[in-house]
Scaffold this motif. Structure first.
Motif, PDB file in Angstrom:
ATOM      1  N   VAL A  29      -3.113  -7.353  -3.218  1.00  0.00           N
ATOM      2  CA  VAL A  29      -2.323  -8.279  -3.337  1.00  0.00           C
ATOM      3  C   VAL A  29      -2.838  -9.618  -4.440  1.00  0.00           C
ATOM      4  O   VAL A  29      -1.823 -10.164  -5.027  1.00  0.00           O
ATOM      5  CB  VAL A  29      -2.565  -9.394  -1.550  1.00  0.00           C
ATOM      6  CG1 VAL A  29      -2.568 -11.222  -2.340  1.00  0.00           C
ATOM      7  CG2 VAL A  29      -2.004  -8.917  -0.313  1.00  0.00           C
ATOM      8  N   SER A  30      -3.879  -9.289  -5.021  1.00  0.00           N
ATOM      9  CA  SER A  30      -4.301 -10.033  -6.064  1.00  0.00           C
ATOM     10  C   SER A  30      -3.644  -9.051  -7.189  1.00  0.00           C
ATOM     11  O   SER A  30      -3.133  -9.924  -8.038  1.00  0.00           O
ATOM     12  CB  SER A  30      -5.627  -9.932  -6.342  1.00  0.00           C
ATOM     13  OG  SER A  30      -6.860 -10.827  -5.740  1.00  0.00           O
ATOM     14  N   LEU A  31      -3.434  -8.257  -7.381  1.00  0.00           N
ATOM     15  CA  LEU A  31      -3.023  -7.335  -8.280  1.00  0.00           C
ATOM     16  C   LEU A  31      -0.710  -7.600  -8.402  1.00  0.00           C
ATOM     17  O   LEU A  31      -0.565  -7.836  -9.350  1.00  0.00           O
ATOM     18  CB  LEU A  31      -3.033  -5.507  -8.516  1.00  0.00           C
ATOM     19  CG  LEU A  31      -2.229  -5.368  -8.830  1.00  0.00           C
ATOM     20  CD1 LEU A  31      -2.741  -5.102 -10.366  1.00  0.00           C
ATOM     21  CD2 LEU A  31      -2.585  -3.860  -8.999  1.00  0.00           C
ATOM     22  N   ALA A  32      -0.906  -7.899  -7.005  1.00  0.00           N
ATOM     23  CA  ALA A  32       0.479  -8.131  -6.880  1.00  0.00           C
ATOM     24  C   ALA A  32       0.913 -10.062  -7.865  1.00  0.00           C
ATOM     25  O   ALA A  32       1.711  -9.870  -8.180  1.00  0.00           O
ATOM     26  CB  ALA A  32       1.265  -8.232  -5.452  1.00  0.00           C
ATOM     27  N   PHE A  33      -0.561 -11.362  -6.975  1.00  0.00           N
ATOM     28  CA  PHE A  33      -0.298 -12.356  -8.182  1.00  0.00           C
ATOM     29  C   PHE A  33      -0.307 -11.999  -9.239  1.00  0.00           C
ATOM     30  O   PHE A  33       0.748 -12.631  -9.896  1.00  0.00           O
ATOM     31  CB  PHE A  33      -0.924 -12.648  -7.316  1.00  0.00           C
ATOM     32  CG  PHE A  33      -1.158 -12.952  -5.746  1.00  0.00           C
ATOM     33  CD1 PHE A  33       0.198 -13.162  -5.026  1.00  0.00           C
ATOM     34  CD2 PHE A  33      -1.933 -14.026  -5.189  1.00  0.00           C
ATOM     35  CE1 PHE A  33       0.245 -13.328  -3.557  1.00  0.00           C
ATOM     36  CE2 PHE A  33      -2.013 -14.004  -3.702  1.00  0.00           C
ATOM     37  CZ  PHE A  33      -0.873 -13.938  -2.987  1.00  0.00           C
ATOM     38  N   THR A 178     -11.863 -10.038   5.065  1.00  0.00           N
ATOM     39  CA  THR A 178     -12.130  -8.992   4.943  1.00  0.00           C
ATOM     40  C   THR A 178     -12.283  -9.028   3.184  1.00  0.00           C
ATOM     41  O   THR A 178     -11.203  -9.509   2.954  1.00  0.00           O
ATOM     42  CB  THR A 178     -11.483  -6.867   4.403  1.00  0.00           C
ATOM     43  OG1 THR A 178     -11.111  -6.780   6.116  1.00  0.00           O
ATOM     44  CG2 THR A 178     -12.163  -6.360   3.591  1.00  0.00           C
ATOM     45  N   ASP A 179     -12.980  -8.721   2.386  1.00  0.00           N
ATOM     46  CA  ASP A 179     -13.315  -9.340   0.737  1.00  0.00           C
ATOM     47  C   ASP A 179     -12.655  -7.967  -0.167  1.00  0.00           C
ATOM     48  O   ASP A 179     -13.204  -7.189   0.031  1.00  0.00           O
ATOM     49  CB  ASP A 179     -14.754  -9.653  -0.054  1.00  0.00           C
ATOM     50  CG  ASP A 179     -14.833 -10.448  -0.651  1.00  0.00           C
ATOM     51  OD1 ASP A 179     -13.343 -10.392  -1.759  1.00  0.00           O
ATOM     52  OD2 ASP A 179     -15.750 -11.300  -0.892  1.00  0.00           O
ATOM     53  N   PHE A 180     -11.210  -7.955  -1.107  1.00  0.00           N
ATOM     54  CA  PHE A 180     -11.004  -7.443  -1.558  1.00  0.00           C
ATOM     55  C   PHE A 180     -11.402  -6.955  -2.454  1.00  0.00           C
ATOM     56  O   PHE A 180     -11.348  -6.178  -3.710  1.00  0.00           O
ATOM     57  CB  PHE A 180     -10.253  -7.591  -1.431  1.00  0.00           C
ATOM     58  CG  PHE A 180      -8.950  -7.373  -0.157  1.00  0.00           C
ATOM     59  CD1 PHE A 180      -8.254  -5.551   0.081  1.00  0.00           C
ATOM     60  CD2 PHE A 180      -8.661  -7.816   0.619  1.00  0.00           C
ATOM     61  CE1 PHE A 180      -8.058  -5.430   1.370  1.00  0.00           C
ATOM     62  CE2 PHE A 180      -7.391  -7.976   2.149  1.00  0.00           C
ATOM     63  CZ  PHE A 180      -8.311  -6.394   2.099  1.00  0.00           C
ATOM     64  N   GLY A 181     -12.025  -8.205  -2.952  1.00  0.00           N
ATOM     65  CA  GLY A 181     -12.926  -8.237  -4.016  1.00  0.00           C
ATOM     66  C   GLY A 181     -11.537  -8.670  -5.338  1.00  0.00           C
ATOM     67  O   GLY A 181     -10.757  -9.532  -4.992  1.00  0.00           O
ATOM     68  N   THR A 182     -11.911  -8.319  -6.789  1.00  0.00           N
ATOM     69  CA  THR A 182     -11.545  -9.257  -7.839  1.00  0.00           C
ATOM     70  C   THR A 182      -9.944  -7.871  -7.891  1.00  0.00           C
ATOM     71  O   THR A 182     -10.247  -6.795  -7.457  1.00  0.00           O
ATOM     72  CB  THR A 182     -12.278  -9.315  -9.377  1.00  0.00           C
ATOM     73  OG1 THR A 182     -12.783  -7.988  -9.372  1.00  0.00           O
ATOM     74  CG2 THR A 182     -13.419  -9.946  -8.394  1.00  0.00           C
ATOM     75  N   VAL A 183      -9.365  -8.762  -8.925  1.00  0.00           N
ATOM     76  CA  VAL A 183      -7.825  -7.466  -8.878  1.00  0.00           C
ATOM     77  C   VAL A 183      -8.681  -6.030  -9.219  1.00  0.00           C
ATOM     78  O   VAL A 183      -9.672  -6.073 -10.183  1.00  0.00           O
ATOM     79  CB  VAL A 183      -7.536  -8.299 -10.250  1.00  0.00           C
ATOM     80  CG1 VAL A 183      -5.958  -7.034 -10.903  1.00  0.00           C
ATOM     81  CG2 VAL A 183      -6.829  -9.976  -9.837  1.00  0.00           C
ATOM     82  N   SER A 184      -7.926  -5.133  -9.350  1.00  0.00           N
ATOM     83  CA  SER A 184      -8.379  -4.164  -9.278  1.00  0.00           C
ATOM     84  C   SER A 184      -7.321  -3.350 -10.295  1.00  0.00           C
ATOM     85  O   SER A 184      -5.935  -2.830  -9.854  1.00  0.00           O
ATOM     86  CB  SER A 184      -8.580  -3.069  -7.999  1.00  0.00           C
ATOM     87  OG  SER A 184      -8.991  -1.873  -8.086  1.00  0.00           O
ATOM     88  N   VAL A 241       7.720  -3.482 -16.571  1.00  0.00           N
ATOM     89  CA  VAL A 241       6.716  -3.012 -17.695  1.00  0.00           C
ATOM     90  C   VAL A 241       5.637  -2.645 -17.776  1.00  0.00           C
ATOM     91  O   VAL A 241       4.604  -2.169 -17.024  1.00  0.00           O
ATOM     92  CB  VAL A 241       7.519  -2.103 -19.042  1.00  0.00           C
ATOM     93  CG1 VAL A 241       6.207  -1.539 -19.883  1.00  0.00           C
ATOM     94  CG2 VAL A 241       8.958  -1.752 -18.682  1.00  0.00           C
ATOM     95  N   VAL A 242       5.859  -4.281 -17.624  1.00  0.00           N
ATOM     96  CA  VAL A 242       4.073  -4.973 -18.026  1.00  0.00           C
ATOM     97  C   VAL A 242       4.139  -4.594 -16.239  1.00  0.00           C
ATOM     98  O   VAL A 242       2.348  -4.580 -15.984  1.00  0.00           O
ATOM     99  CB  VAL A 242       4.033  -6.356 -18.647  1.00  0.00           C
ATOM    100  CG1 VAL A 242       2.920  -6.686 -18.030  1.00  0.00           C
ATOM    101  CG2 VAL A 242       4.137  -6.631 -19.259  1.00  0.00           C
ATOM    102  N   SER A 243       4.341  -4.899 -15.370  1.00  0.00           N
ATOM    103  CA  SER A 243       4.003  -4.293 -14.084  1.00  0.00           C
ATOM    104  C   SER A 243       3.271  -3.581 -13.383  1.00  0.00           C
ATOM    105  O   SER A 243       2.308  -3.674 -13.653  1.00  0.00           O
ATOM    106  CB  SER A 243       5.400  -5.074 -12.928  1.00  0.00           C
ATOM    107  OG  SER A 243       4.456  -4.268 -11.515  1.00  0.00           O
ATOM    108  N   GLY A 244       4.243  -2.330 -14.049  1.00  0.00           N
ATOM    109  CA  GLY A 244       3.317  -1.190 -13.186  1.00  0.00           C
ATOM    110  C   GLY A 244       2.240  -0.459 -14.261  1.00  0.00           C
ATOM    111  O   GLY A 244       1.836   0.579 -14.474  1.00  0.00           O
ATOM    112  N   ALA A 245       2.462  -1.039 -15.463  1.00  0.00           N
ATOM    113  CA  ALA A 245       1.783  -0.945 -16.761  1.00  0.00           C
ATOM    114  C   ALA A 245       0.034  -0.849 -15.570  1.00  0.00           C
ATOM    115  O   ALA A 245      -1.254  -0.527 -16.825  1.00  0.00           O
ATOM    116  CB  ALA A 245       1.753  -1.503 -17.623  1.00  0.00           C
ATOM    117  N   ILE A 246      -0.558  -1.680 -15.265  1.00  0.00           N
ATOM    118  CA  ILE A 246      -1.728  -2.214 -14.810  1.00  0.00           C
ATOM    119  C   ILE A 246      -1.310  -1.653 -13.330  1.00  0.00           C
ATOM    120  O   ILE A 246      -2.473  -2.184 -12.747  1.00  0.00           O
ATOM    121  CB  ILE A 246      -1.924  -3.795 -15.176  1.00  0.00           C
ATOM    122  CG1 ILE A 246      -0.859  -4.970 -14.459  1.00  0.00           C
ATOM    123  CG2 ILE A 246      -1.657  -4.382 -16.260  1.00  0.00           C
ATOM    124  CD1 ILE A 246      -1.226  -6.318 -14.239  1.00  0.00           C
TER     125      ILE A 246
END
Length: 365
Positions: A29-33, A178-184, A241-246
């Motif tokens: 979710v963090s990565l999604a945001f 659950t603590d998913f931590g920071t952006v992965s 492209v930016v989204s997929g790149a990370i």
């Protein structure tokens, strides 16, 4: 202050779809945001802040993303997202150089493709609600009641999601924190399957995006021409492209937020820039992801069934309004869709190719 208020409001409206796509695909979710925030900023930068649009996670790719991610790994699903963005950009550049290319795709073929996307995703929703069918039916019923109410229509998805969470809480089905931590971050890898099952779907979704951008322009009271749509496609592609790149998924404009513009008459595109910044901040607040992780999958499944059920019905209505529709072409597309092995090539892309061939072979000269 007004700008910030509407930025928050657009965040709340778009949040449901983002959570449901992230939940359906297993995306952090963090990565999604983070991808939504960065993607929206890229879109506004490349379109010179003309359109009041938000680049949210696209649900049209869920089937391919889940299949590629489960069989080859999330890195290849991210690679497919990059390829989808590149196809957006290529279609946009072609449309900019040859504006007539947009009109060469019959609307009924594209609407049939959107219908097939909905049919492709409904079974995903059915799988998500397994074991909780009654609760899912109740959530869908609440969504329908909200949808037919003119005052609540623009807030249908948030209402359905909130009700689903409340229902899960009352019935004891809410998950644990659950603590998913920071952006992965996940860096993309590429194979043919990523292209065939994810990338090429962009051909159909690109034209759906042009419809959304046209609608957005109408809500803002501005006219959009072929060059505007081409610019929007290129910007949408760059954002994807930016989204997929990370490690993210393809992005698209959200019609829910356009509906909010119609309802509030607030058309300043800077509100969506504020929304993008809010999402970037939320990406680095781990507690948000933990709370979202407590939502049961059947809640997302119910929302998915409702959303794509309505999209399917809308597509059928649009097909019925087309004056140039060819039943034989649509039958050929439907047969191709169900006959194409989803593990080898996107059934939706195959159906579009067959539909275009049938249309130009069988049309009256």
């Amino acid at each position: 202050m007004k700008l910030f208020f509407y930025g928050v409001l657009h965040t709340l409206i778009s949040l449901t779809c983002i959570l449901f796509v992230a939940g359906s695909t297993g995306l952090n979710v963090s990565l999604a945001f983070l991808t939504v925030g960065l993607g929206t900023l890229v879109f506004h930068l490349l379109t010179k802040n003309k359109f009041a649009a938000i680049m949210g996670l696209s649900g049209s790719y869920i089937g391919g993303l889940v299949l590629v991610g489960s069989q080859y790994g999330v890195e290849y699903a991210a690679g497919g997202s990059v390829l989808a963005g590149i196809i957006y950009v290529l279609v946009g550049l072609l449309a900019k150089k040859y504006p007539k290319i947009i009109g060469s795709f019959p609307k009924y073929v594209l609407n049939t493709a959107v219908l097939l996307i909905a049919l492709n995703l409904l079974p995903v929703g059915v799988n998500l609600i397994a074991g909780h069918e009654i609760a899912a039916i109740i959530i869908i019923a609440v969504a329908l009641v909200s949808y037919v109410n003119k005052k609540l229509n623009a807030y249908t998805l948030p209402i359905a999601l909130i009700f689903g969470v409340l229902l899960a809480t009352v019935t004891g089905n809410l998950g644990t924190f659950t603590d998913f931590g920071t952006v992965s971050l996940v860096f993309p890898k590429f194979n043919f399957e990523a292209f065939a099952l994810i990338g090429v779907v962009a051909i159909a979704v690109a034209f759906e995006t042009m419809g959304d951008i046209t609608n957005c322009g109408m809500a803002q009271g501005i006219e959009t021409d072929e060059h505007d749509l081409a610019d929007a496609l290129v910007a949408n592609g760059a954002a994807s492209v930016v989204s997929g790149a990370i490690g993210g998924v393809p992005l698209t404009s959200y019609s829910e937020n356009v509906g909010l513009i119609y309802a509030t008459k607030y058309t300043n595109p800077w509100a969506q820039v504020v929304t993008a910044l809010i999402y970037i901040v939320l990406a680095f607040v781990p507690a948000v992801s933990g709370v979202v992780g407590m939502i049961p999958s059947y809640v997302f499944g119910a929302v998915l069934i409702f959303l794509f059920g309505m999209i399917g019905i809308s597509s059928v209505c649009k097909i019925g309004e087309s004056n140039d529709k060819n039943p034989n072409t649509m039958i050929a597309m439907l047969v191709t869709f169900y006959a194409t092995p989803s593990t080898l090539f996107s059934p939706i892309a195959a159906a579009i190719i067959v539909g275009m061939i049938f249309h130009y072979i069988t049309r009256e000269r």
